[in-house]
Design an enzyme around this catalytic site. Sequence first.
Site, mmCIF file in Angstrom:
data_model
loop_
_atom_site.group_PDB
_atom_site.id
_atom_site.type_symbol
_atom_site.label_atom_id
_atom_site.label_comp_id
_atom_site.label_asym_id
_atom_site.label_seq_id
_atom_site.Cartn_x
_atom_site.Cartn_y
_atom_site.Cartn_z
ATOM 1 N N HIS A 170 -5.446 -4.157 5.161
ATOM 2 C CA HIS A 170 -6.952 -4.799 4.620
ATOM 3 C C HIS A 170 -7.305 -5.860 5.719
ATOM 4 O O HIS A 170 -6.591 -6.710 6.049
ATOM 5 C CB HIS A 170 -6.992 -5.094 3.373
ATOM 6 C CG HIS A 170 -6.973 -4.092 2.503
ATOM 7 N ND1 HIS A 170 -5.999 -3.933 1.214
ATOM 8 C CD2 HIS A 170 -7.683 -2.392 2.402
ATOM 9 C CE1 HIS A 170 -6.386 -2.842 0.501
ATOM 10 N NE2 HIS A 170 -7.385 -2.264 1.508
ATOM 11 N N CYS A 257 -5.277 -8.989 -4.170
ATOM 12 C CA CYS A 257 -5.448 -7.738 -4.700
ATOM 13 C C CYS A 257 -5.243 -7.610 -6.153
ATOM 14 O O CYS A 257 -5.862 -6.676 -6.757
ATOM 15 C CB CYS A 257 -4.165 -6.781 -4.212
ATOM 16 S SG CYS A 257 -3.998 -6.922 -2.431
HETATM 17 N N1 GLY Z 1 -0.302 0.020 -1.844
HETATM 18 C C1 GLY Z 1 -1.539 -0.588 -1.828
HETATM 19 C C2 GLY Z 1 -2.643 0.357 -1.090
HETATM 20 O O1 GLY Z 1 -2.163 1.188 -0.280
HETATM 21 O O2 GLY Z 1 -3.830 0.366 -1.149
#
Ligand code: GLY
Length: 264
Positions: A170, A257
């Site tokens: 990300h 997250c």
């Molecule tokens: N495991 C985190 C994601 O892939 O979104």
Amino acid sequence: MSHSMLNSMSNYTAITRKVSPAIEKCELTHLVREPISFEVATQQHTAYVECLKSIGCDVVSLEAEADLPDSVFVEDAALVLDEVAVITRPGAVSRQAEVNTIRVALKPYRELIEIEAPATLDGGDIVRIDKTIYLGLSTRSNQAAIDQLAERLRPYNYTVKGIEVKDCLHLKSAVSIVGKDILLLNPAWIDASLFPNMTIIETDPSEDFAANAVLIGEDIIYPEEFPKTAAKLRAHGLKLHTVLATELAKAEGAVTCCSLIIKN
Ligand code: GLY
């Protein structure tokens, strides 16, 4: 109901969700799969929640979702702004049902806007600096998400800009905001010149995943496992609260997250 009607005593509410017992079946993009201990992940996540509370957040803790391995990573299901919240459409199909309970959890706090197909958007791809939203074009978030977000947030005077993300999951794996006009950035993964007028703190070259930090007011939640970058942040006078986040890191999850932060 307006969020002000919730009568919170805190300046911030954090929405979190307990670790799924299926965490070992999580999605992975850039990491090789290795065993993940549900017990250790839960222990570290509990300490993270305690850290949120210790800096004054009201914490909403959603129940674990046995069928949604990545659902502890609530950040990807929404973008919470002062005026409104955006319910995303996560880029991994296995994660799309995560938004159902996040929608319910956010409803008391904000008017909701929905991202729809063909757009895909993970909240982890968003870095907001005041009224500018930088959106990572990654394996999860696409151009249609930029277009929809720009259109739906225009009435609130937000501008949306795309940034290509290639070397990590990300945008927020590579850069996060750590203070007014201050970014923490991994120069190996993202070009600092994309953020003119910002003070840039670079991660230590030996600490690849160190660019992700949670900023809440003037407090920062930061992983204990990156001491060299932590020292740089402290040298800038930033106020760090460190937590061990190694187990969920194996699932490509970082500290941002695991919460959705709502300003009350
Ligand atoms: N495991 C985190 C994601 O892939 O979104």
